[in-house]
Design a protein around this motif. Structure first.
Motif, mmCIF file in Angstrom:
data_model
loop_
_atom_site.group_PDB
_atom_site.id
_atom_site.type_symbol
_atom_site.label_atom_id
_atom_site.label_comp_id
_atom_site.label_asym_id
_atom_site.label_seq_id
_atom_site.Cartn_x
_atom_site.Cartn_y
_atom_site.Cartn_z
ATOM 1 N N UNK A 84 0.897 -0.696 -0.583
ATOM 2 C CA UNK A 84 -0.039 0.133 0.358
ATOM 3 C C UNK A 84 0.841 1.091 0.013
ATOM 4 N N UNK A 85 0.556 1.842 -0.660
ATOM 5 C CA UNK A 85 1.083 2.920 -0.808
ATOM 6 C C UNK A 85 1.170 4.377 0.087
ATOM 7 N N UNK A 86 1.220 4.703 1.096
ATOM 8 C CA UNK A 86 0.787 5.287 2.480
ATOM 9 C C UNK A 86 1.404 7.513 1.595
ATOM 10 N N UNK A 87 2.127 7.187 1.377
ATOM 11 C CA UNK A 87 2.643 8.715 0.010
ATOM 12 C C UNK A 87 4.267 8.780 0.407
ATOM 13 N N UNK A 88 4.612 10.498 0.108
ATOM 14 C CA UNK A 88 5.854 10.853 0.023
ATOM 15 C C UNK A 88 5.889 12.250 0.779
ATOM 16 N N UNK A 89 6.856 11.826 0.962
ATOM 17 C CA UNK A 89 8.195 13.341 1.284
ATOM 18 C C UNK A 89 9.515 13.299 1.530
ATOM 19 N N UNK A 90 9.978 14.966 1.200
ATOM 20 C CA UNK A 90 11.344 15.125 1.176
ATOM 21 C C UNK A 90 12.007 15.098 2.521
ATOM 22 N N UNK A 91 13.337 14.879 1.894
ATOM 23 C CA UNK A 91 14.150 13.924 2.765
ATOM 24 C C UNK A 91 14.137 15.174 4.074
ATOM 25 N N UNK A 92 14.305 14.557 5.203
ATOM 26 C CA UNK A 92 14.506 15.814 6.349
ATOM 27 C C UNK A 92 16.596 15.796 6.587
ATOM 28 N N UNK A 93 16.589 16.445 7.607
ATOM 29 C CA UNK A 93 17.750 17.120 7.737
ATOM 30 C C UNK A 93 19.254 16.040 7.322
ATOM 31 N N UNK A 94 18.845 15.263 8.038
ATOM 32 C CA UNK A 94 19.732 14.349 8.964
ATOM 33 C C UNK A 94 19.979 12.730 7.555
ATOM 34 N N UNK A 95 18.298 12.851 6.457
ATOM 35 C CA UNK A 95 18.282 12.059 5.474
ATOM 36 C C UNK A 95 18.524 12.366 4.618
ATOM 37 N N UNK A 96 18.949 13.977 4.288
ATOM 38 C CA UNK A 96 20.257 13.816 2.789
ATOM 39 C C UNK A 96 21.686 13.941 3.076
ATOM 40 N N UNK A 97 21.850 13.839 4.292
ATOM 41 C CA UNK A 97 23.272 12.976 4.094
ATOM 42 C C UNK A 97 23.551 11.692 3.395
ATOM 43 N N UNK A 98 22.189 10.647 3.744
ATOM 44 C CA UNK A 98 22.462 9.373 3.548
ATOM 45 C C UNK A 98 21.068 8.802 2.635
ATOM 46 N N UNK A 99 21.088 9.915 1.659
ATOM 47 C CA UNK A 99 19.925 9.202 -0.184
ATOM 48 C C UNK A 99 20.914 10.390 -0.731
ATOM 49 N N UNK A 100 20.263 9.737 -2.387
ATOM 50 C CA UNK A 100 20.923 11.003 -3.244
ATOM 51 C C UNK A 100 20.313 12.097 -3.045
ATOM 52 N N UNK A 101 21.181 12.961 -3.916
ATOM 53 C CA UNK A 101 20.350 13.819 -4.167
ATOM 54 C C UNK A 101 19.395 14.038 -4.986
ATOM 55 N N UNK A 102 18.228 15.290 -4.942
ATOM 56 C CA UNK A 102 16.933 15.070 -5.615
ATOM 57 C C UNK A 102 16.384 13.907 -5.416
ATOM 58 N N UNK A 103 15.818 13.676 -4.209
ATOM 59 C CA UNK A 103 14.984 12.003 -4.495
ATOM 60 C C UNK A 103 13.581 12.604 -3.219
#
Length: 143
Positions: A84-103
């Motif tokens: 089930x698709x719950x939704x989407x959101x922008x990465x948090x400040x902590x996640x910005x360093x752990x995920x590729x840019x523009x995701x």
């Protein structure tokens, strides 16, 4: 033969194994990306660590394969009927360093547990369309 020759042969063998392993990683990556229905997607594990990988759409489910692995088998397989698709959101400040840019971070529910995927917005649009296009629950369906 002296010790220097044995040391050279051992180092050359190790170097050759490293080069062959890197080539296998490259070939596997190329084969995954050339296949239809694959997108780059990182996944968040239970201990909140992000791992890079590739999602592969199948008729009956979604498979996630580790990027840095030689295994042809998926690390995580999710049945299409249980996602089930719950939704989407922008990465948090902590996640910005752990995920590729523009995701974007995509939240899915699978068997009652939340699964987080980081993917480009275009890949998210494809995932949501793929989930919506699946057969609906009812008499005579496989869900």
């Amino acid at each position: 033969m002296n010790e220097a020759v044995f040391a050279f042969i051992a180092l050359a063998g190790i170097f050759l194994l490293v080069v062959i392993t890197l080539c296998l990683f490259g070939v596997r990556r190329m084969m995954l990306r050339r296949a239809l229905g694959t997108v780059d997607a990182s996944i968040c594990s239970a201990n909140h660590r992000w791992a890079m990988g590739v999602c592969r759409y199948r008729e009956s489910g979604l498979e996630w394969l580790r990027l840095f692995s030689l295994s042809p088998l998926p690390s995580k397989t999710m049945a299409r009927s249980k996602i089930s698709l719950l939704g989407r959101r922008e990465p948090t400040e902590q996640e910005l360093t752990r995920v590729p840019p523009g995701t974007v971070i995509v939240a899915l529910s699978y068997n009652g547990e939340e699964v987080l995927l980081a993917m480009k917005f275009d890949a998210y649009a494809g995932l949501s369309s793929w989930l919506e296009a699946g057969p609906h629950t009812g008499v005579g369906t496989w869900r």
